[in-house]
Design an enzyme around this catalytic site. Structure first.
Site, PDB file in Angstrom:
ATOM      1  CG  PHE A 135      -1.126  -0.430  -1.925  1.00  0.00           C
ATOM      2  CD1 PHE A 135      -0.140   0.543  -1.893  1.00  0.00           C
ATOM      3  CD2 PHE A 135      -1.515  -0.933  -3.165  1.00  0.00           C
ATOM      4  CE1 PHE A 135       0.454   0.999  -3.061  1.00  0.00           C
ATOM      5  CE2 PHE A 135      -0.934  -0.485  -4.332  1.00  0.00           C
ATOM      6  CZ  PHE A 135       0.053   0.484  -4.277  1.00  0.00           C
ATOM      7  CG  ASP A 136      -2.351  -1.646   6.021  1.00  0.00           C
ATOM      8  OD1 ASP A 136      -3.436  -2.240   6.131  1.00  0.00           O
ATOM      9  OD2 ASP A 136      -1.901  -0.875   6.888  1.00  0.00           O
ATOM     10  N   GLY A 137      -4.307  -0.543   4.139  1.00  0.00           N
ATOM     11  CA  GLY A 137      -5.193   0.610   3.989  1.00  0.00           C
ATOM     12  C   GLY A 137      -4.822   1.778   4.879  1.00  0.00           C
TER      13      GLY A 137
END
Length: 304
Positions: A163-165
Site C-alpha cells: 500500500f501507498d500511505g
C-alpha cells in the site's frame, strides 16, 4: 437462518479485472452491444485468459481457517455484463476451478451500489468510473492497470499486498499541504503533528480486515499474508505514519520510506500480488513490474 458472509474477507471483482477481456471489450467499444453479445455467445465455451488480478484471487480463495478448515475469503463477481453474455465468465471460473459462486450482473450499469449488499471489503475493477463512484461512497476500490502479471516466486508461498500511505491508508490532508505549500511546510506540519494520528484513508478498513485475517494465523507455523507500506515519505514524516498505525491498533509487516524515490525497484523486490497507490505516475512505473491498482481519490486526482 440465511447464509451470512460475516467474519470473511469479501472482495468484489469485475470480470475484466479477473480475466483478460481486452479483445471482447474492444468489440464492444468499436462495434456495439449486439456484436459483443454475439461474440461472447459464440465463444462462451472458450476459456478466458487470466487477468492481472487472477493470481491474487486464486491465492486468497485457497485460504482456510487452520482450526475449522473453513473458507476465509469470499470472492463475488460483479459485472456490467448481462447474465447472457456473463455465461462465458462463469464458464471460465468453473474451468479454472475457482470457488466463486456468487455474482451480480448489471448490464451496463455501474455495480458499485451492490457492494453494500455483499458487505465488500474491497472492489477491484478495470473501469475507473465505477471505481471512482465506489470510492466516493466509502468503499476501498482500485482500478486494475493492464500491465505486468504477477511474477511467481518459488521462494514464497504467501500472499503479499503493498500500500501507498497518503490518500490510500491515510487521508490526503498532508498531501494537500505538500501540494499547496511545498516540501518544507509539509515537513514542519508533520513534525508538529507527529503525535496526532492522521484521519483514515479509503483503505484503512481493508488493511484492518487483512490484519484480522492475519490474526487467525498468529499461531500457525507459516503466515500466509504479508503486507507492506511503500510511501514517498521519509524522515521526519515517517514518525507520524508509524504512530498513526499504532494508534489504530493495526500494522504492516514491512515499511519503506523512500523520500520521493521511484517505488518500482522496491516493489520488484517485495513482489506483491498487488500494489495500491493514488498517484498515476507511481502506478505507471509500478505496473511494469508488479500488478497495480490505482486509487483515484484525493488532491492528486482532483479535477482542475
Amino acid at each position: 437462518m440465511p447464509v451470512t458472509l460475516e467474519g470473511k474477507l469479501v472482495i468484489a471483482i469485475s470480470s475484466r479485472a479477473l480475466f483478460d477481456l481486452d479483445d471482447s471489450n474492444k468489440i464492444f467499444e468499436e462495434k456495439g452491444e449486439d456484436e459483443y453479445t454475439a461474440y461472447q455467445i459464440e465463444h462462451e465455451n472458450e476459456v478466458l485468459g487470466q487477468g492481472v488480478a487472477f493470481p491474487l484471487i486464486k491465492r486468497l480463495l485457497e485460504l482456510r481457517n487452520p482450526e475449522t478448515n473453513e473458507d476465509m475469503v469470499e470472492i463475488v463477481l460483479v459485472s456490467k455484463n448481462d447474465p447472457n453474455t456473463g455465461l462465458r465468465v462463469l464458464n471460465s471460473i468453473e474451468s479454472y476451478q475457482l470457488n466463486i459462486t456468487r455474482a451480480a450482473f448489471s448490464r451496463g450499469r455501474t455495480p458499485y451500489k451492490y457492494l453494500k449488499a455483499f458487505n465488500a471489503d474491497l472492489f477491484l475493477s478495470a473501469n475507473p468510473d465505477d471505481v471512482k463512484l465506489a470510492l466516493e461512497n466509502g468503499y476501498a476500490s482500485a482500478t486494475i492497470y493492464t500491465g505486468t502479471p504477477y511474477r511467481e516466486d518459488e521462494n514464497f508461498d504467501e500472499i503479499r499486498i503493498a500500500f501507498d500511505g497518503d490518500a490510500v491508508i491515510f487521508s490526503d490532508e498532508s498531501e494537500k499541504i505538500y501540494q499547496e505549500k511545498g516540501l518544507e511546510e509539509f515537513k514542519r506540519f508533520e513534525k508538529e503533528n507527529r503525535e496526532i494520528p492522521m484521519a483514515p484513508g479509503p483503505f484503512k478498513a481493508f488493511l484492518t480486515a487483512l490484519n484480522n485475517l492475519q490474526n487467525v494465523y498468529k499461531n500457525a507455523d507459516k503466515k500466509p499474508i504479508r503486507t507492506a507500506l511503500v510511501t514517498a515519505r521519509n524522515a521526519p514524516a515517517h514518525a507520524r505514519a508509524i504512530k498513526t498505525l499504532r494508534e489504530w491498533g493495526i500494522g504492516v509487516d514491512e515499511a519503506f520510506f523512500l523520500g520521493g524515490l521511484d517505488k518500482a525497484p522496491i516493489l520488484e523486490s517485495f513482489n506483491p500480488h498487488i500494489f495500491f497507490d493514488d498517484q498515476h505516475t507511481y502506478c505507471i512505473t509500478a505496473s511494469k513490474v508488479v500488478p497495480t491498482g490505482h486509487v483515484p481519490i484525493g488532491v492528486k486526482n482532483s479535477r482542475k
